[in-house]
Design an enzyme around this catalytic site. Structure first.
Site, PDB file in Angstrom:
ATOM      1  N   HIS A  91      -0.269   1.515 -26.917  1.00  0.00           N
ATOM      2  CA  HIS A  91      -1.316   0.825 -27.685  1.00  0.00           C
ATOM      3  C   HIS A  91      -2.620   1.609 -27.717  1.00  0.00           C
ATOM      4  O   HIS A  91      -3.509   1.312 -28.504  1.00  0.00           O
ATOM      5  CB  HIS A  91      -1.566  -0.579 -27.119  1.00  0.00           C
ATOM      6  CG  HIS A  91      -0.397  -1.489 -27.314  1.00  0.00           C
ATOM      7  ND1 HIS A  91      -0.453  -2.841 -27.117  1.00  0.00           N
ATOM      8  CD2 HIS A  91       0.888  -1.222 -27.697  1.00  0.00           C
ATOM      9  CE1 HIS A  91       0.737  -3.377 -27.356  1.00  0.00           C
ATOM     10  NE2 HIS A  91       1.571  -2.405 -27.698  1.00  0.00           N
ATOM     11  N   ASP A 146       8.746  -1.759 -30.853  1.00  0.00           N
ATOM     12  CA  ASP A 146       7.368  -1.752 -30.364  1.00  0.00           C
ATOM     13  C   ASP A 146       6.677  -0.451 -30.762  1.00  0.00           C
ATOM     14  O   ASP A 146       7.152   0.286 -31.625  1.00  0.00           O
ATOM     15  CB  ASP A 146       7.324  -2.018 -28.844  1.00  0.00           C
ATOM     16  CG  ASP A 146       7.973  -0.922 -28.019  1.00  0.00           C
ATOM     17  OD1 ASP A 146       8.165   0.200 -28.521  1.00  0.00           O
ATOM     18  OD2 ASP A 146       8.285  -1.185 -26.838  1.00  0.00           O
TER      19      ASP A 146
END
Ligand code: LHQ
Length: 264
Positions: A91, A146
């Site tokens: 992230h 993801d």
């Protein structure tokens, strides 16, 4: 800057960032993710760099998360905190790649799996060797796409194909990938490096600031109304109108010569 799991080299205005864990098909570790974040930040800020190429050492591009990082914990009956792992690695790294203010080519030399495919999707252009293969491997280990995969893949190939690839985990070849629009072109393995070098050179000779502004506008467009997009275009175009490269482009056109853009 010293790195352990990637290498960075410069060929003129092109920065080559190479994933360097060939024996693991360049599977991603927390270390590698941090190094990518740093390398992309540095290349983005370096005024000499006008195009970035991301590729893999050996026969793989990137096999996604290095599963051995979690293996010991699972075998011992533990359950690692995957959300924390995502927050502290992918992230941070993926948005840096997406938002890099330079054109970024994923030079996909071999297999791209799981987060490795997400990483390729975070780049602007994807050039695949005809030996490359692609898999949304997540589902094969009971996970969801993801590292941006749930967001970037539908935008590249549309929802139906994105869903199909994501819930089958099927391994597809480069020909299928280009037919789907997952990669923009496929080139022969034998000329792969030369072809990527030529494309990178072409992009590096373009008006770099206009490319950065174009990326930002297109990336934001999906969440804007037409009115808002027009406003953003006017703001960006006003800034581009002040650049050397805009004046050079107009002058070169008037003088019937090739422009010499300088990225400023
Ligand atoms: C690997 C890997 C690998 C370690 C090949 N790790 N060694 C997940 C979990 C938690 C948190 C956050 O996020 C994620 C995101 C993800 O990315 S999930 C998806 C993770 N990736 C995969 O599941 C892909 C696993 N790999 C494969 O399915 C195959 O290796 C592919 C299809 C990529 C390539 O197949 P082959 O060309 O047949 O190569 P190979 O399987 O023989 O691999 C070569 C070597 O690389 C082998 O080691 P060895 O010691 O036997 O030579 C593999 O174990 C190793 N390797 N992927 N992800």
């Amino acid at each position: 800057m010293a790195y352990e799991q990637i290498t960075v080299s410069h060929e003129g205005p092109v920065a080559w960032i190479t994933l360097n864990r060939a024996d693991r098909l360049n599977a991603l570790t927390a270390t590698m993710s941090g190094e990518l974040e740093r390398a992309f930040t540095d290349a983005g800020e370096d005024e000499q760099v006008r195009c970035i190429v991301l590729t893999g050492e050996g026969r793989g591009f990137c096999a996604g998360q290095d599963l051995t990082e979690f293996e010991a914990a699972y075998r011992a009956g533990g359950r690692p905190d995957i959300a924390e792992h995502l927050r502290t690695s992918y992230h941070r790294m993926i948005p840096v790649v997406v938002e890099t203010p330079k054109p970024v080519i994923a030079a996909i030399n071999g297999v791209a799996a799981g987060a490795g495919l997400s990483l390729a999707l975070a780049c602007d252009l994807r050039v695949a060797s005809d030996e490359a293969r692609f898999t949304q491997a997540f589902v094969k280990i009971g996970l969801i796409p993801d590292s941006g995969g749930s967001y970037l893949l539908p935008r590249a190939v549309g929802y139906p194909k994105a869903l199909e690839l994501s819930i089958t985990g099927d391994l597809i070849d480069a020909k299928t990938a280009v037919d789907l629009g997952l990669v923009s072109r496929v080139v022969a393995a034998a000329s792969f490096r030369d072809d990527v070098t030529a494309l990178a050179g072409q992009l590096a000779s373009m008006p770099t600031l206009a490319i950065a502004a174009t990326k930002a506008l297109l990336q934001r467009s999906a969440t804007l109304s037409l009115d808002e997009a027009l406003t953003q275009e006017a703001i960006a175009q006003a800034a581009m109108g002040q650049t050397h490269d805009h004046v050079e482009g107009v002058n070169a056109f008037a003088e019937k010569r090739e422009p010499r853009f300088e990225g400023r």
